[in-house]
Scaffold this active site. Structure first.
Site, PDB file in Angstrom:
ATOM      1  N   LYS A 163      -2.112 -22.063  17.008  1.00 31.98           N
ATOM      2  CA  LYS A 163      -3.160 -21.935  16.238  1.00 31.98           C
ATOM      3  C   LYS A 163      -4.279 -21.048  16.370  1.00 31.98           C
ATOM      4  O   LYS A 163      -3.237 -19.704  16.870  1.00 31.98           O
ATOM      5  CB  LYS A 163      -3.950 -23.804  16.194  1.00 31.98           C
ATOM      6  N   ARG A 207      -7.574 -25.366   2.544  1.00 30.13           N
ATOM      7  CA  ARG A 207      -7.767 -25.089   3.623  1.00 30.13           C
ATOM      8  C   ARG A 207      -7.649 -23.520   3.894  1.00 30.13           C
ATOM      9  O   ARG A 207      -6.707 -22.777   3.790  1.00 30.13           O
ATOM     10  CB  ARG A 207      -6.961 -25.829   5.076  1.00 30.13           C
ATOM     11  N   ASP A 228      -8.490 -33.999  22.455  1.00 27.87           N
ATOM     12  CA  ASP A 228      -7.908 -32.558  21.617  1.00 27.87           C
ATOM     13  C   ASP A 228      -8.345 -31.622  20.843  1.00 27.87           C
ATOM     14  O   ASP A 228      -9.327 -31.747  20.167  1.00 27.87           O
ATOM     15  CB  ASP A 228      -7.257 -33.969  20.346  1.00 27.87           C
ATOM     16  N   PHE A 288      -6.259 -36.162  13.450  1.00 30.37           N
ATOM     17  CA  PHE A 288      -4.512 -35.789  13.678  1.00 30.37           C
ATOM     18  C   PHE A 288      -3.419 -36.588  13.127  1.00 30.37           C
ATOM     19  O   PHE A 288      -3.707 -38.060  15.117  1.00 30.37           O
ATOM     20  CB  PHE A 288      -4.761 -34.648  13.748  1.00 30.37           C
TER      21      PHE A 288
HETATM   22  C1  PLP Z   1      -1.805 -29.216  15.913  1.00 26.04           C
HETATM   23  C2  PLP Z   1      -2.438 -31.010  16.045  1.00 26.04           C
HETATM   24  C3  PLP Z   1      -0.801 -31.905  16.667  1.00 26.04           C
HETATM   25  C4  PLP Z   1      -0.045 -31.248  16.973  1.00 26.04           C
HETATM   26  O1  PLP Z   1       0.369 -31.762  17.349  1.00 26.04           O
HETATM   27  P1  PLP Z   1       1.921 -31.283  18.583  1.00 26.04           P
HETATM   28  O2  PLP Z   1       2.543 -32.125  19.318  1.00 26.04           O
HETATM   29  O3  PLP Z   1       2.034 -29.873  18.714  1.00 26.04           O
HETATM   30  O4  PLP Z   1       2.558 -31.344  16.949  1.00 26.04           O
HETATM   31  C5  PLP Z   1      -1.661 -32.463  17.720  1.00 26.04           C
HETATM   32  N1  PLP Z   1      -3.299 -32.862  16.910  1.00 26.04           N
HETATM   33  C6  PLP Z   1      -4.060 -32.246  16.053  1.00 26.04           C
HETATM   34  C7  PLP Z   1      -4.924 -32.696  16.421  1.00 26.04           C
HETATM   35  C8  PLP Z   1      -3.259 -30.779  16.237  1.00 26.04           C
HETATM   36  O5  PLP Z   1      -5.134 -30.310  15.275  1.00 26.04           O
END
Ligand code: PLP
Length: 400
Positions: A225, A373, A199, A130
């Site tokens: 989520k 998705r 993560d 991400f």
């Molecule tokens: C949703 C997501 C984020 C989101 O980060 P924020 O700081 O909450 O905006 C980060 N890493 C991954 C892998 C995600 O899926």
């Protein structure tokens, strides 16, 4: 079998034998929408509005400053962390809630590099990550004077060596829904003498993570989520207990001082999970999250995983049965061991296709450039939902 009557009957049977079926009533949902975007923003648990109203009107409105102690506001980050902990396989005292995932990625990764020692001069980052994790890893590398190396999580063990300080890896790929090998990669990192930061944004609340069991060093994740904490709800940071005394946070705010109200000009870190705190916690979001986590009472994450796999299997079966050949291509792995809790389909014109789906009451999302998705959140998505989503998708992509 592509017979709609057969698949509709199968959906009914699966819903009747679903042990989590009653959970759906604990969420605010409307019956004319199939909500398959809980991997972006979880649905609202029914207990949250009343709790938030009470926090605002009574705890803030009437008790005011007293609530920092009397309403337990000050200790909420650790308390909420301990409520998240069993969902990610952590014993109490290792998870703290607060800040965003992005900020926690920074704390965890720089903290890991500082623990790894000066002679290790590389940070390995998931090449499919991400984006925010990648941006922060790049900055962390620059700040700590390390070289950033990108590697596909499937090739990660080969990328780890005596120069690796730490690796930052997504447990589930947000785009494809691929589940990465957390036990294997963690063991490979340890064999190389490196630390690993996971993560968990797309795995926590959808499948067993087993942080303690697999000896994970540090982990982060969001709560909006699969944990249904609400828009922008606080994220969390896990630091394994034996590493906590060595965790040197790059954001040492007054909330992680051992005597925050001593107002000392000199920083002295507190102990335990609290060491991951920074500044004043976001109490309204934090307590909304705490109320949202009540839906997990009595829920086994193994049962959630079983239903998640059954849902994604059934959705893929319905898509194969209804959607004309060649219109969509699943990029989510077929093997259960490599699948998270979403189905991603590559599709020509995916942006317009998703807009049509949403207009017809099937809410998933679109990821650039050509991915549809569909997130399956086992606490409130039914097999009938999966069936309807596949039928509507077939209609949309077959429309002239
Ligand atoms: C949703 C997501 C984020 C989101 O980060 P924020 O700081 O909450 O905006 C980060 N890493 C991954 C892998 C995600 O899926």
């Amino acid at each position: 079998m592509s017979d709609p009557a057969y698949l509709a009957a199968k959906a009914r049977k699966l819903d009747e034998s679903d042990g989590l079926r009653a959970k759906r009533a604990e969420f605010v949902l409307d019956d004319d929408t199939v909500y398959l975007d809980g991997n972006s923003l979880g649905a609202l648990p029914a207990t949250v509005p009343g709790r938030v109203a009470d926090v605002v009107a009574r705890e803030w409105g009437r008790l005011r400053i007293r609530s920092w102690t009397e309403s337990g506001w000050w200790t909420a980050p650790e308390r909420v962390g301990d409520r998240i902990a069993p969902l990610v396989g952590a014993a109490p005292g290792q998870v703290v809630a607060g800040d965003s995932t992005s900020v926690n990625v920074f704390k965890a990764l720089v903290g890991a590099v500082r623990m790894a020692g000066a002679e290790r001069d590389e940070i390995v980052v998931d090449a499919t990550t991400f984006p925010t994790d990648g941006y922060i890893a790049e900055s962390a590398a620059r700040m700590t004077g390390r070289r950033l190396v990108a590697a596909d999580p499937r090739d990660l063990p080969a990328a780890l060596g005596p120069r690796t300080a730490a690796a930052l890896v997504n447990h589930v790929d947000y785009r494809s829904g691929r589940l990465h090998d957390l036990p294997g990669v963690t063991a490979a990192a340890h064999a190389a003498g490196a630390l690993v930061v996971w993560d968990l944004c797309h795995s926590a609340g959808a499948l067993p993570v087993g942080l303690d069991e697999h000896d994970v060093d540090l982990a982060v994740g969001c709560t909006y989520k699969y944990l249904n904490g609400g828009p922008g709800s606080p994220a969390y940071l896990y630091v394994r207990r034996d590493l906590q005394p060595r965790f040197d946070s790059p954001l040492p705010g007054w909330n992680s001082h051992h005597d925050p109200f001593g107002m000392s000009p000199r920083y002295e870190a507190t102990d335990g999970a609290r060491r991951g705190r920074v500044g004043t916690p976001d109490i309204l979001s934090m307590l909304a999250l705490e109320a949202a986590l009540e839906v997990w009472d009595g829920v086994s994450i193994e049962a959630v995983r079983d239903k998640s796999l059954a849902l994604t299997d059934f959705f893929l079966e319905c898509v194969a049965a209804y959607v004309p050949a060649g219109r969509v291509e699943p990029i989510t792995p077929a093997a259960h061991a490599e699948r998270g809790s979403q189905v991603a389909l590559r599709c020509a014109g995916a942006g317009e296709v998703m807009a049509s789906l949403i207009a017809r009451g099937v809410v998933g999302d679109f990821r650039h450039p050509d991915v549809l998705r569909f997130g399956f959140t086992p606490l409130y998505v039914s097999f009938a939902d999966a069936h309807r989503a596949a039928r509507v998708l077939a209609e949309v992509v077959s429309a002239p």
